[in-house]
Design an enzyme around this catalytic site. Sequence first.
Site, PDB file in Angstrom:
ATOM      1  CD  GLN A   1      -3.290   0.477   0.301  1.00  0.00           C
ATOM      2  OE1 GLN A   1      -3.658  -0.711   0.461  1.00  0.00           O
ATOM      3  NE2 GLN A   1      -3.890   1.221  -0.428  1.00  0.00           N
TER       4      GLN A   1
ATOM      5  CE  LYS B   1      -5.546  -4.357   2.817  1.00  0.00           C
ATOM      6  NZ  LYS B   1      -5.866  -3.628   1.517  1.00  0.00           N
TER       7      LYS B   1
ATOM      8  CG  ASP C   1      -8.731  -5.710   1.323  1.00  0.00           C
ATOM      9  OD1 ASP C   1      -8.313  -5.132   0.200  1.00  0.00           O
ATOM     10  OD2 ASP C   1      -8.494  -6.881   1.612  1.00  0.00           O
TER      11      ASP C   1
ATOM     12  CB  THR D   1     -10.851  -1.000  -7.125  1.00  0.00           C
ATOM     13  OG1 THR D   1     -10.919  -0.181  -5.733  1.00  0.00           O
ATOM     14  CG2 THR D   1      -9.951  -1.926  -7.297  1.00  0.00           C
TER      15      THR D   1
ATOM     16  CG  ASN E   1     -15.992  -3.468  -4.393  1.00  0.00           C
ATOM     17  OD1 ASN E   1     -14.602  -3.053  -4.921  1.00  0.00           O
ATOM     18  ND2 ASN E   1     -16.771  -2.753  -4.345  1.00  0.00           N
TER      19      ASN E   1
HETATM   20  P1  NDP Z   1     -14.437  -9.139  -1.914  1.00  0.00           P
HETATM   21  O1  NDP Z   1     -14.650  -9.770  -0.582  1.00  0.00           O
HETATM   22  O2  NDP Z   1     -15.532  -8.089  -2.466  1.00  0.00           O
HETATM   23  O3  NDP Z   1     -14.347 -10.262  -3.233  1.00  0.00           O
HETATM   24  C1  NDP Z   1     -13.457 -11.180  -2.882  1.00  0.00           C
HETATM   25  C2  NDP Z   1     -13.786 -12.227  -4.115  1.00  0.00           C
HETATM   26  O4  NDP Z   1     -12.742 -12.953  -4.086  1.00  0.00           O
HETATM   27  C3  NDP Z   1     -14.975 -13.152  -3.645  1.00  0.00           C
HETATM   28  O5  NDP Z   1     -15.457 -13.494  -4.805  1.00  0.00           O
HETATM   29  C4  NDP Z   1     -14.234 -14.335  -3.191  1.00  0.00           C
HETATM   30  O6  NDP Z   1     -14.981 -15.556  -2.871  1.00  0.00           O
HETATM   31  C5  NDP Z   1     -12.998 -14.511  -3.933  1.00  0.00           C
HETATM   32  N1  NDP Z   1     -12.287 -15.257  -3.129  1.00  0.00           N
HETATM   33  C6  NDP Z   1     -11.542 -14.917  -1.914  1.00  0.00           C
HETATM   34  N2  NDP Z   1     -10.570 -16.101  -1.698  1.00  0.00           N
HETATM   35  C7  NDP Z   1     -10.451 -16.608  -2.728  1.00  0.00           C
HETATM   36  C8  NDP Z   1      -9.565 -17.675  -3.208  1.00  0.00           C
HETATM   37  N3  NDP Z   1      -8.462 -18.318  -2.278  1.00  0.00           N
HETATM   38  N4  NDP Z   1      -9.618 -18.229  -4.495  1.00  0.00           N
HETATM   39  C9  NDP Z   1     -10.473 -17.671  -5.332  1.00  0.00           C
HETATM   40  N5  NDP Z   1     -11.242 -16.720  -4.966  1.00  0.00           N
HETATM   41  C10 NDP Z   1     -11.072 -16.287  -3.815  1.00  0.00           C
HETATM   42  O7  NDP Z   1     -12.985  -8.374  -2.010  1.00  0.00           O
HETATM   43  P2  NDP Z   1     -12.604  -7.174  -3.048  1.00  0.00           P
HETATM   44  O8  NDP Z   1     -13.194  -7.412  -4.244  1.00  0.00           O
HETATM   45  O9  NDP Z   1     -12.886  -5.933  -2.317  1.00  0.00           O
HETATM   46  O10 NDP Z   1     -11.274  -7.367  -3.150  1.00  0.00           O
HETATM   47  C11 NDP Z   1     -10.505  -8.351  -4.042  1.00  0.00           C
HETATM   48  C12 NDP Z   1      -9.142  -8.067  -4.023  1.00  0.00           C
HETATM   49  O11 NDP Z   1      -8.701  -6.653  -4.614  1.00  0.00           O
HETATM   50  C13 NDP Z   1      -8.251  -8.295  -2.916  1.00  0.00           C
HETATM   51  O12 NDP Z   1      -6.876  -8.627  -3.180  1.00  0.00           O
HETATM   52  C14 NDP Z   1      -8.174  -7.050  -2.411  1.00  0.00           C
HETATM   53  O13 NDP Z   1      -6.929  -6.838  -1.410  1.00  0.00           O
HETATM   54  C15 NDP Z   1      -7.666  -6.210  -3.663  1.00  0.00           C
HETATM   55  N6  NDP Z   1      -8.143  -4.871  -3.711  1.00  0.00           N
HETATM   56  C16 NDP Z   1      -9.525  -4.350  -3.300  1.00  0.00           C
HETATM   57  C17 NDP Z   1      -9.791  -2.842  -3.180  1.00  0.00           C
HETATM   58  C18 NDP Z   1     -10.954  -2.387  -3.124  1.00  0.00           C
HETATM   59  O14 NDP Z   1     -11.257  -1.246  -3.360  1.00  0.00           O
HETATM   60  N7  NDP Z   1     -12.171  -3.425  -2.592  1.00  0.00           N
HETATM   61  C19 NDP Z   1      -8.742  -1.907  -3.715  1.00  0.00           C
HETATM   62  C20 NDP Z   1      -7.517  -2.625  -4.138  1.00  0.00           C
HETATM   63  C21 NDP Z   1      -7.378  -3.803  -3.929  1.00  0.00           C
HETATM   64  P3  NDP Z   1     -15.737 -16.290  -1.825  1.00  0.00           P
HETATM   65  O15 NDP Z   1     -16.980 -15.426  -1.760  1.00  0.00           O
HETATM   66  O16 NDP Z   1     -15.975 -17.594  -2.202  1.00  0.00           O
HETATM   67  O17 NDP Z   1     -14.910 -16.203  -0.619  1.00  0.00           O
END
Ligand code: NDP
Length: 447
Positions: free
Chosen positions: A114, A129, A169, A212, A243
């Site tokens: 970050q 974080k 996150d 994002t 998200n």
């Molecule tokens: P969410 O919680 O909204 O979504 C995460 C998604 O990833 C879910 O569909 C989840 O599935 C899936 N997932 C989690 N673990 C695994 C795994 N081991 N294998 C496959 N799929 C998996 O999170 P975000 O969308 O907010 O974040 C996603 C990524 O983006 C993270 O790395 C986060 O750090 C990064 N990020 C997010 C930002 C934001 O603004 N939100 C900003 C910058 C980076 P399930 O529901 O089954 O767990």
Amino acid sequence: MESKQTSKSDIKEILQSKHSYQTEFRDAVLEVMDDVINYYDGDSSENILSFFNRLIEPDRTIKFKIEWFDDQNILQVNRGFRVQFNNSIGPYKGGIRFHPTVNESILKFLAFEQIFKNALTGFPMGGAKGGSDFNPKGKSEHEIRRFCQAFMMELYKYIGSNKDIPAGDIGVGTREIGYLYGTYLRLTDNFSGVLTGKHPNFGGSCGREEATGYGCVFFLKNALNEHQIDLTDKRVLVSGAGNVALYTVEKLLEENAKVLTVSDSKGTLYFENGITSKELDDLKELKFTHKQPLKEWKGKNGEYREDEKPWSINADIAMPCATQNEMDANDVKTLIRNGVEAICEGANMPVTGEGVEILKGNKILYLPGKAANAGGVAVSNLELSQNAVRQSSTKSEIENHLSKVMERIYRNCIDNIEKEGGQYNYKAGANLYAFKKVYKSMKDLVG
Ligand code: NDP
């Protein structure tokens, strides 16, 4: 005191002895260090290495206990953390993650990343974080609320709008930010912008939820344009269904790309002819409203493939948007074999270190998360500015702003590097730009 003779192996030793069980953190540091050291040589490389000794120690790591009552009135205990890594270019800023895998190593790596991501945006924000090993899956609305309240009862002591500004996150979206912010207000009566990602009714930016994912596609477009590649009709594999993933899909559809997949931790949903806008709306309802896994998908199209990742499907572009280390060396080899042109990271560090090694020297455009997914934090900075002057912006103003910031981040990534074999090493460029900024600030502030 900095040692004048620090070598690369000294830093590796320090990482091994002081951070031995923290593999994600170690990988993140070595990745940045390799890019930075390759750029400097001679005496300056020694100085830079001794500076790493300083850089890899977080300012502080706060750990706390969270006690909350579940719906059976049984007391539950979780661990909470906030890693305030570096505030040399601005107040600590970074998301909060609620997921059972959360531990100190993962949060340290995310906070370290970050620092560089925030520096790349050009805004004054330091790196942090936080999160908890709390698992929101299967919890009732009441349990989520009680947990968020208990979490903030501890966290509020350490944050502030000029000190440390958390956001969402994995597992922390607008709903959780609402409960966290509500608790902060009850404890402090301080209506400042201490959390970002708030609902627009109480100071949030409309467009933060999308930022994002949309930002990732803007970044991708900048890189494709540079290489005279058109996004229209490209077949794209997206992982995740949260998200970042679903708003990435939304923007890709607006750009007339063909999105073949979304996924979750249990499997992949494959759309042979591409996801339609109506299907995306249904996916949002399934995931955001009903919080159901993808295997509950009832649409006429879309084949659910249990326990499979998207990466073996033939496509032009891959966008990992789920979590760290979700694309390993074998996945990368498969993508290369299938002729993929670009890998653009929506998640933080989704390609493993070995996967990144394989990408070196290949013709694939590799767009690292610390640059490509910085759109969320960039819009968060706008939210903070709005809160400070009690203003708000429209969604189209925010999107316009986001598109310009992503172009700036793209330019920053290629600021210090030349094309090699007709291509930029975006990862090295991103690391270098951000490192130089943090290095200069820390030197100017402390010496
Ligand atoms: P969410 O919680 O909204 O979504 C995460 C998604 O990833 C879910 O569909 C989840 O599935 C899936 N997932 C989690 N673990 C695994 C795994 N081991 N294998 C496959 N799929 C998996 O999170 P975000 O969308 O907010 O974040 C996603 C990524 O983006 C993270 O790395 C986060 O750090 C990064 N990020 C997010 C930002 C934001 O603004 N939100 C900003 C910058 C980076 P399930 O529901 O089954 O767990």
